[in-house]
Design an enzyme around this catalytic site. Structure first.
Site, PDB file in Angstrom:
ATOM      1  CB  ALA A  52      -0.924   0.015   1.216  1.00 23.24           C
ATOM      2  CE  LYS A  53      -0.457   5.208  -5.246  1.00 30.11           C
ATOM      3  NZ  LYS A  53      -1.296   6.227  -5.925  1.00 30.11           N
ATOM      4  NE  ARG A  54      -3.442   1.953   4.691  1.00 33.50           N
ATOM      5  CZ  ARG A  54      -4.236   1.332   3.817  1.00 33.50           C
ATOM      6  NH1 ARG A  54      -4.548   1.939   2.679  1.00 33.50           N
ATOM      7  NH2 ARG A  54      -4.711   0.138   4.055  1.00 33.50           N
TER       8      ARG A  54
END
Length: 283
Positions: free
Chosen positions: A256-258
């Site tokens: 995930a980007k986060r």
């Protein structure tokens, strides 16, 4: 003569792509090739505060490195706000949406105080017209929310809402799926700061681009239920859905980007090749 096969990969330019993005894009691209169809790239950049041109450029670079190709021009959501406004206007005129003046914190508090066992979703009723007029006169911000109650009344219930799932949902759901838009509650379709929200933009885009098959991660399976309802309310075709498994890292957490997952750019700079990446992902 067989019907056309059109699918798409639709990233948001809010960060660099990672393995999970590559997996989804490759699956969609290979499906289009196998069916002699079309693979579209769409840039979902309606979030003007987080979207960056440098991330968009990186998307093109990463996908080209993977060996993917797509027809031009690429659709950018930010250039088609009029399409979403027209769809929203239809829903407003039909009484299928309402203005919600609650802040995100107030919505969270309302959901937290719901009776035990209630769905973890938000549902409300439109404000009395006099109170709504006062708030509008004061310039208070609001979001347009889809009214499940109004939608249910318009369609005579949700019993006829189905979609075809060729992959599998998070719990193995496959085949003809009974849509349950109530899982999403009264979802936001537009905000003052954004103009349009994800569900409405995606449904409009897929219809306008003639997308017949949507291939994406199973984390978006529940989104298909809400989007199926919007398709019915707007008289739009329903694509076939194919939700795939999510890739996870060595720690078991999905990319995930986060979470600052290792990016395709970093992999490329470390000597990774597209062929080796495909092998690692089982393609």
């Amino acid at each position: 003569m067989s019907a056309p096969f059109v699918t798409r990969f639709a990233p948001s330019p809010t960060g660099l792509l990672h393995r999970g993005h590559a997996y989804s894009a490759l699956l969609a691209h290979e499906a289009a090739r196998a069916n002699r169809g079309t693979f579209l790239l769409r840039i979902e950049d309606i979030d003007a505060t987080r979207s960056r041109k440098e991330f968009e450029a990186a998307i093109f670079e990463d996908l080209a490195w993977l060996g993917l190709s797509w027809p031009a021009p690429v659709r950018r959501q930010s250039a088609h706000l009029a399409d979403y406004e027209a769809a929203l206007s239809r829903l407003v005129a039909a009484g299928l949406v309402y203005r919600c003046f609650r802040t995100r914190r107030e919505v969270a508090q309302a959901m937290a105080s719901a009776p035990h066992g209630a769905m973890d979703t938000f549902r409300s009723d439109p404000l009395p017209s006099a109170e709504e007029a006062e708030r509008l006169a004061r310039g208070e911000p609001f979001a347009w929310r889809l009214s499940l109650a109004a939608a249910q009344a318009r369609l005579g219930g949700f019993g006829n809402l189905t979609f075809q799932e060729e992959g599998a949902g998070p719990n193995g759901e496959t085949g003809l799926i009974q849509a349950r838009p109530e899982l999403g509650g009264d979802v936001v379709l537009a905000r003052k700061d954004v103009g349009v929200a994800y569900h409405l933009a995606v449904v409009c885009d897929d219809a306008l681009q003639g997308v017949t098959h949507i291939i994406r991660g199973c984390d978006l399976f529940e989104a298909a239920h809400v989007q199926r309802l919007l398709q019915a309310l707007l008289g739009l075709p329903t694509p076939v859905y194919r939700h795939h498994r999510l890739l996870a890292g060595p720690d078991g957490k999905r990319y995930a980007k986060r979470d600052k997952a290792e990016t395709l750019r970093a992999l490329r700079e470390a000597g990774m090749t597209p062929e080796r990446l495909r092998q690692e992902m089982g393609l």
